[in-house]
Design an enzyme around this catalytic site. Sequence first.
Site, PDB file in Angstrom:
ATOM      1  N   MET A 162      28.942 -50.738  69.952  1.00 28.53           N
ATOM      2  CA  MET A 162      28.943 -49.278  69.914  1.00 28.53           C
ATOM      3  C   MET A 162      30.332 -48.693  70.126  1.00 28.53           C
ATOM      4  O   MET A 162      30.605 -47.573  69.710  1.00 28.53           O
ATOM      5  CB  MET A 162      27.989 -48.729  70.976  1.00 28.53           C
ATOM      6  CG  MET A 162      26.533 -48.756  70.564  1.00 28.53           C
ATOM      7  SD  MET A 162      26.224 -47.925  68.989  1.00 28.53           S
ATOM      8  CE  MET A 162      26.833 -46.294  69.351  1.00 28.53           C
ATOM      9  N   ARG A 171      18.585 -43.701  77.935  1.00 34.94           N
ATOM     10  CA  ARG A 171      18.427 -44.991  77.273  1.00 34.94           C
ATOM     11  C   ARG A 171      18.531 -44.879  75.762  1.00 34.94           C
ATOM     12  O   ARG A 171      18.578 -45.894  75.066  1.00 34.94           O
ATOM     13  CB  ARG A 171      17.091 -45.618  77.679  1.00 34.94           C
ATOM     14  CG  ARG A 171      17.114 -46.149  79.097  1.00 34.94           C
ATOM     15  CD  ARG A 171      15.755 -46.610  79.568  1.00 34.94           C
ATOM     16  NE  ARG A 171      14.922 -45.494  79.989  1.00 34.94           N
ATOM     17  CZ  ARG A 171      13.736 -45.641  80.573  1.00 34.94           C
ATOM     18  NH1 ARG A 171      13.248 -46.850  80.793  1.00 34.94           N
ATOM     19  NH2 ARG A 171      13.038 -44.587  80.939  1.00 34.94           N
ATOM     20  N   ASN A 172      18.570 -43.664  75.252  1.00 32.15           N
ATOM     21  CA  ASN A 172      18.766 -43.456  73.818  1.00 32.15           C
ATOM     22  C   ASN A 172      19.530 -42.150  73.640  1.00 32.15           C
ATOM     23  O   ASN A 172      19.085 -41.101  74.103  1.00 32.15           O
ATOM     24  CB  ASN A 172      17.424 -43.399  73.093  1.00 32.15           C
ATOM     25  CG  ASN A 172      17.579 -43.477  71.591  1.00 32.15           C
ATOM     26  OD1 ASN A 172      18.289 -42.677  70.983  1.00 32.15           O
ATOM     27  ND2 ASN A 172      16.913 -44.446  70.974  1.00 32.15           N
ATOM     28  N   ARG A 228      36.941 -56.549  77.685  1.00 30.34           N
ATOM     29  CA  ARG A 228      37.020 -57.741  78.531  1.00 30.34           C
ATOM     30  C   ARG A 228      38.388 -58.405  78.371  1.00 30.34           C
ATOM     31  O   ARG A 228      39.029 -58.280  77.318  1.00 30.34           O
ATOM     32  CB  ARG A 228      35.930 -58.741  78.148  1.00 30.34           C
ATOM     33  CG  ARG A 228      34.518 -58.237  78.290  1.00 30.34           C
ATOM     34  CD  ARG A 228      33.528 -59.379  78.028  1.00 30.34           C
ATOM     35  NE  ARG A 228      33.840 -60.077  76.786  1.00 30.34           N
ATOM     36  CZ  ARG A 228      33.363 -59.724  75.599  1.00 30.34           C
ATOM     37  NH1 ARG A 228      32.572 -58.667  75.488  1.00 30.34           N
ATOM     38  NH2 ARG A 228      33.682 -60.419  74.518  1.00 30.34           N
ATOM     39  N   HIS A 248      13.175 -53.385  66.147  1.00 27.61           N
ATOM     40  CA  HIS A 248      14.630 -53.494  66.236  1.00 27.61           C
ATOM     41  C   HIS A 248      15.096 -54.782  65.558  1.00 27.61           C
ATOM     42  O   HIS A 248      14.277 -55.628  65.189  1.00 27.61           O
ATOM     43  CB  HIS A 248      15.100 -53.501  67.694  1.00 27.61           C
ATOM     44  CG  HIS A 248      15.147 -52.149  68.323  1.00 27.61           C
ATOM     45  ND1 HIS A 248      14.068 -51.593  68.960  1.00 27.61           N
ATOM     46  CD2 HIS A 248      16.146 -51.223  68.409  1.00 27.61           C
ATOM     47  CE1 HIS A 248      14.398 -50.395  69.425  1.00 27.61           C
ATOM     48  NE2 HIS A 248      15.642 -50.148  69.102  1.00 27.61           N
ATOM     49  N   LYS A 303      18.239 -58.163  69.266  1.00 30.37           N
ATOM     50  CA  LYS A 303      18.057 -57.295  70.439  1.00 30.37           C
ATOM     51  C   LYS A 303      17.370 -58.076  71.552  1.00 30.37           C
ATOM     52  O   LYS A 303      16.339 -58.712  71.344  1.00 30.37           O
ATOM     53  CB  LYS A 303      17.241 -56.055  70.081  1.00 30.37           C
ATOM     54  CG  LYS A 303      17.152 -55.059  71.239  1.00 30.37           C
ATOM     55  CD  LYS A 303      16.599 -53.724  70.796  1.00 30.37           C
ATOM     56  CE  LYS A 303      16.476 -52.748  71.965  1.00 30.37           C
ATOM     57  NZ  LYS A 303      17.779 -52.464  72.604  1.00 30.37           N
ATOM     58  N   GLY A 332      14.364 -50.136  75.741  1.00 30.00           N
ATOM     59  CA  GLY A 332      14.460 -49.066  76.723  1.00 30.00           C
ATOM     60  C   GLY A 332      13.863 -47.769  76.217  1.00 30.00           C
ATOM     61  O   GLY A 332      13.230 -47.017  76.970  1.00 30.00           O
TER      62      GLY A 332
END
Length: 255
Positions: free
Chosen positions: A1, A112-113, A24, A144, A148, A154
């Site tokens: 994302m 969650r969305n 990271r 999905h 996932k 969620g």
Amino acid sequence: MGREIMRAIAASEPSLQLAGVWVRPDSPLLDRPMTEFAGPAASEVTASCDLSAVLAAADVAIDFSLPAAVPNILQEAVKARKALVCGVSGLDQDTLTLMQSAARTVPLFYDRNMSIGVALLRRMVEQSGQVLGEGFSATISDLHHAEKRDAPSGTALMLGETLAAARGQDFKSVMRYDSEQAAVARNSDDIVFDVRREGLHPGAHTVVLAGPDENLSFSHTVTDRRVFAVGALRAAKWLHERPPGLYSMQDLLQG
């Protein structure tokens, strides 16, 4: 994302600018300029593994990482006194409790969305549950992509929790889901989850309320994951300069 958010910032009006990107230490994007994703305006922005430095440069941070990373991000946002939009699903109760605590110090937006369409779907499900009550059996379909990890998603759980609360039910008592997708024995007031993970599908949810004489169905389908980035940016603009507190898409809908 993260890349979708950068592209959405590049396509947005000038009031939104990319201030930093946290990755990271082993990320292939580390120390690379973000012009590839965010355009020429981000020529001086390079990906960094220093979260405190990234937060220091921002007015609002957006997090779509993983559940394990969220507690540290919350703690750093509080230290930096920065507003935070979090769209990570699958958070455990300890993390949600930490989020509530952090929201006493900084403005936090959690959902969650991040799709505005799903926010409207949730509102319609809530109203339907209040009006129809337990006389209608409920099935929530959750589709999905094959990679996932969480099932039900969620978003599907949020819809189920919303429906149960609207009907005055304890969600855990009426939720029915079999991870092996075997036929689920149900009572008339249960909320049954039908979960599929296949292909590259970005997400679709359907809530069916079936009564003795009529059925009611609500559906939402994602056609491009960009919708979540656009929703997160809308949330970030809305959250900027809000007082400390824990907000969601339902608050955004109310203005």
